[in-house]
Design an enzyme around this catalytic site. Structure first.
Site, PDB file in Angstrom:
ATOM      1  N   ALA A  65      -1.332   4.977  21.810  1.00 62.51           N
ATOM      2  CA  ALA A  65      -1.415   4.820  20.444  1.00 62.51           C
ATOM      3  C   ALA A  65      -2.043   4.219  19.511  1.00 62.51           C
ATOM      4  O   ALA A  65      -3.339   3.152  20.482  1.00 62.51           O
ATOM      5  CB  ALA A  65       0.192   3.996  20.081  1.00 62.51           C
ATOM      6  N   GLY A 109       0.672   5.920  25.058  1.00 68.34           N
ATOM      7  CA  GLY A 109       0.893   6.897  24.470  1.00 68.34           C
ATOM      8  C   GLY A 109       0.674   8.341  24.906  1.00 68.34           C
ATOM      9  O   GLY A 109       1.181   9.361  24.894  1.00 68.34           O
ATOM     10  N   GLU A 112       2.318   8.492  28.195  1.00 69.17           N
ATOM     11  CA  GLU A 112       3.788   9.838  27.588  1.00 69.17           C
ATOM     12  C   GLU A 112       4.264  10.686  26.942  1.00 69.17           C
ATOM     13  O   GLU A 112       4.957  11.388  26.623  1.00 69.17           O
ATOM     14  CB  GLU A 112       4.574   8.556  26.485  1.00 69.17           C
ATOM     15  N   GLU A 132       1.114  -1.213  27.912  1.00 73.00           N
ATOM     16  CA  GLU A 132       1.226  -1.631  26.147  1.00 73.00           C
ATOM     17  C   GLU A 132       1.659  -3.765  26.420  1.00 73.00           C
ATOM     18  O   GLU A 132       1.347  -4.518  25.173  1.00 73.00           O
ATOM     19  CB  GLU A 132       2.820  -1.403  25.583  1.00 73.00           C
TER      20      GLU A 132
HETATM   21  N1  CO8 Z   1      -6.992   2.696  20.143  1.00 73.86           N
HETATM   22  C1  CO8 Z   1      -7.476   2.673  19.122  1.00 73.86           C
HETATM   23  N2  CO8 Z   1      -9.283   2.317  20.016  1.00 73.86           N
HETATM   24  C2  CO8 Z   1      -9.132   2.785  21.370  1.00 73.86           C
HETATM   25  C3  CO8 Z   1      -8.100   2.664  21.962  1.00 73.86           C
HETATM   26  C4  CO8 Z   1      -6.690   3.032  21.410  1.00 73.86           C
HETATM   27  N3  CO8 Z   1      -5.418   2.951  21.664  1.00 73.86           N
HETATM   28  N4  CO8 Z   1      -8.838   3.259  23.237  1.00 73.86           N
HETATM   29  C5  CO8 Z   1      -9.652   3.063  23.164  1.00 73.86           C
HETATM   30  N5  CO8 Z   1     -10.346   2.774  21.734  1.00 73.86           N
HETATM   31  C6  CO8 Z   1     -11.381   2.604  21.419  1.00 73.86           C
HETATM   32  C7  CO8 Z   1     -12.426   1.443  21.215  1.00 73.86           C
HETATM   33  O1  CO8 Z   1     -11.670   0.581  20.548  1.00 73.86           O
HETATM   34  C8  CO8 Z   1     -13.804   2.063  21.937  1.00 73.86           C
HETATM   35  O2  CO8 Z   1     -14.068   1.641  19.843  1.00 73.86           O
HETATM   36  P1  CO8 Z   1     -15.234   1.289  19.256  1.00 73.86           P
HETATM   37  O3  CO8 Z   1     -16.151   2.086  20.391  1.00 73.86           O
HETATM   38  O4  CO8 Z   1     -15.056   1.843  18.197  1.00 73.86           O
HETATM   39  O5  CO8 Z   1     -15.284  -0.034  20.009  1.00 73.86           O
HETATM   40  C9  CO8 Z   1     -13.681   3.386  22.238  1.00 73.86           C
HETATM   41  O6  CO8 Z   1     -12.460   3.879  22.110  1.00 73.86           O
HETATM   42  C10 CO8 Z   1     -13.840   3.311  23.258  1.00 73.86           C
HETATM   43  O7  CO8 Z   1     -13.188   2.024  24.191  1.00 73.86           O
HETATM   44  P2  CO8 Z   1     -13.511   1.416  25.027  1.00 73.86           P
HETATM   45  O8  CO8 Z   1     -14.893   0.878  24.315  1.00 73.86           O
HETATM   46  O9  CO8 Z   1     -13.091  -0.086  25.147  1.00 73.86           O
HETATM   47  O10 CO8 Z   1     -14.138   2.435  26.415  1.00 73.86           O
HETATM   48  P3  CO8 Z   1     -14.027   2.046  28.273  1.00 73.86           P
HETATM   49  O11 CO8 Z   1     -14.380   2.961  28.305  1.00 73.86           O
HETATM   50  O12 CO8 Z   1     -14.733   0.123  28.164  1.00 73.86           O
HETATM   51  O13 CO8 Z   1     -12.501   1.358  28.204  1.00 73.86           O
HETATM   52  C11 CO8 Z   1     -10.056   2.138  28.332  1.00 73.86           C
HETATM   53  C12 CO8 Z   1     -11.241   2.628  28.481  1.00 73.86           C
HETATM   54  C13 CO8 Z   1      -9.577   1.336  29.795  1.00 73.86           C
HETATM   55  C14 CO8 Z   1      -9.150   2.977  27.768  1.00 73.86           C
HETATM   56  C15 CO8 Z   1      -9.830   1.202  26.994  1.00 73.86           C
HETATM   57  O14 CO8 Z   1     -10.306   1.331  26.072  1.00 73.86           O
HETATM   58  C16 CO8 Z   1      -8.470   0.637  26.494  1.00 73.86           C
HETATM   59  O15 CO8 Z   1      -8.245   0.029  27.774  1.00 73.86           O
HETATM   60  N6  CO8 Z   1      -7.852   1.179  25.836  1.00 73.86           N
HETATM   61  C17 CO8 Z   1      -6.316   1.045  25.358  1.00 73.86           C
HETATM   62  C18 CO8 Z   1      -5.557   1.145  26.509  1.00 73.86           C
HETATM   63  C19 CO8 Z   1      -4.138   0.728  25.466  1.00 73.86           C
HETATM   64  O16 CO8 Z   1      -3.880  -0.324  25.608  1.00 73.86           O
HETATM   65  N7  CO8 Z   1      -2.923   1.592  25.610  1.00 73.86           N
HETATM   66  C20 CO8 Z   1      -2.286   1.184  24.443  1.00 73.86           C
HETATM   67  C21 CO8 Z   1      -1.927   1.726  23.209  1.00 73.86           C
HETATM   68  S1  CO8 Z   1      -0.680   0.671  22.753  1.00 73.86           S
HETATM   69  C22 CO8 Z   1       0.881   2.230  23.493  1.00 73.86           C
HETATM   70  O17 CO8 Z   1       0.130   3.340  23.374  1.00 73.86           O
HETATM   71  C23 CO8 Z   1       1.874   3.139  22.309  1.00 73.86           C
HETATM   72  C24 CO8 Z   1       2.302   4.103  22.676  1.00 73.86           C
HETATM   73  C25 CO8 Z   1       3.858   3.697  21.892  1.00 73.86           C
HETATM   74  C26 CO8 Z   1       3.845   4.260  20.364  1.00 73.86           C
HETATM   75  C27 CO8 Z   1       5.461   3.900  20.155  1.00 73.86           C
HETATM   76  C28 CO8 Z   1       5.668   4.156  18.278  1.00 73.86           C
HETATM   77  C29 CO8 Z   1       7.282   4.227  18.568  1.00 73.86           C
END
Ligand code: CO8
Length: 258
Positions: A65, A109, A112, A132
């Site tokens: 998400a 997400g 999921e 998360e």
């Molecule tokens: N949300 C927003 N932006 C994101 C997300 C995300 N989940 N993941 C990546 N991005 C963005 C980064 O901020 C970055 O943006 P920018 O270039 O503007 O800085 C761009 O995408 C590229 O990402 P990275 O530079 O981080 O790329 P890497 O190759 O270094 O890393 C990863 C890739 C490992 C995937 C890393 O981006 C990461 O850890 N992302 C987050 C993963 C995460 O924590 N996911 C869980 C999110 S919470 C969730 O999903 C809850 C779901 C339930 C919702 C329930 C509702 C009821």
């Protein structure tokens, strides 16, 4: 409806929906989830569509998400806004089969969403995870529930508690993914599976989807009874007669969804 965050292609009875927010690794925000639910409902209503594929990019199916969208929410906003609930309910109501074609990250997400699909075909680069916990929250749309039913308690606890990623080989071994293929072959494999499904009788296909999903909802005895009754009911269809006749006549069945 014109879409900003997804791309939809309908060809040869298959609707392929590509998540398309490359700058955020396809992170799921309100707009994307609304568009995805809308496109799935349109595919459900489109008589030409017999199977659906959801995919992302080579680097990410979806990295979760959208954290930027959620960061400043209060409890009341999160609770009252009921984030993603109407969209996930809408996805669960789709009766046509949905294949997730996953390459790269399927996290939070994203993992999921893949699990909401009927089965997952992934590339060798796929990485699944429920990270998360690293954000001070927990999974919110199935990461503690569907993942536990799919891979069992030990791995689900491990994934949700440590936030570690599962690679493609482990995902297939654990039953999360049904097939692993080289990255370049992912869409070809998903399309070929979708084409195979598209050739079947839609009635049987929808019964399979309902019956397998029922295995997660009801006790075994009830599930078996449902399956048996649906088996009996299919003898009221022309497709049953055609399918069995075609086998005995050593020819391809021509199903007409009747
Ligand atoms: N949300 C927003 N932006 C994101 C997300 C995300 N989940 N993941 C990546 N991005 C963005 C980064 O901020 C970055 O943006 P920018 O270039 O503007 O800085 C761009 O995408 C590229 O990402 P990275 O530079 O981080 O790329 P890497 O190759 O270094 O890393 C990863 C890739 C490992 C995937 C890393 O981006 C990461 O850890 N992302 C987050 C993963 C995460 O924590 N996911 C869980 C999110 S919470 C969730 O999903 C809850 C779901 C339930 C919702 C329930 C509702 C009821």
């Amino acid at each position: 409806m014109a879409y900003e965050t997804i791309i939809v292609d309908v060809e040869n009875h298959v609707a392929q929906i590509t998540l398309n927010r490359p700058d955020a690794l396809n992170a799921l925000n309100d707009e994307l989830m609304k568009e995805l639910a809308d496109a799935l409902s349109a595919a459900q209503d489109n008589e030409k569509v017999r199977c659906i594929i959801i995919t992302g990019s080579e680097k990410a199916f979806a990295a979760g998400a959208d954290i930027a969208m959620m960061k400043d929410k209060s409890f009341v906003e999160a609770f009252s806004g009921d984030l993603f609930t109407p969209e996930t309910e809408q996805i669960m109501r789709i009766r046509k089969p949905i294949i997730a074609a996953v390459s790269g990250y399927a996290l939070g997400g994203g993992c999921e969403l893949a699990m909401m699909c009927d089965f997952i075909i992934c590339s060798e680069t796929a990485k699944f995870g429920q990270p998360e916990i690293n954000l001070g929250v927990v999974a919110g749309i199935g990461g503690t529930q569907r993942l536990t039913r799919i891979v069992g308690k030990s791995k689900a606890m491990d994934m949700n508690l440590t936030g570690r990623f599962m690679d493609a080989e482990e995902a297939e071994r654990s039953g999360l993914a049904s097939r692993v293929v080289p990255c370049k072959k992912l869409l070809e494999e998903a399309q070929s599976a979708a084409q195979k499904i598209a050739e079947k009788s839609m009635i049987s296909v929808m019964v399979v989807k309902e019956a397998v999903n029922r295995a997660y909802e009801v006790p075994l005895r009830e599930g078996l009874l449902f399956e048996r009754r649906m088996f009996h009911a299919l003898f009221a269809t022309e497709d049953q007669s055609e399918g069995m006749s075609a086998f005995l006549e050593k020819r391809e069945a021509q199903f007409r969804d009747k």
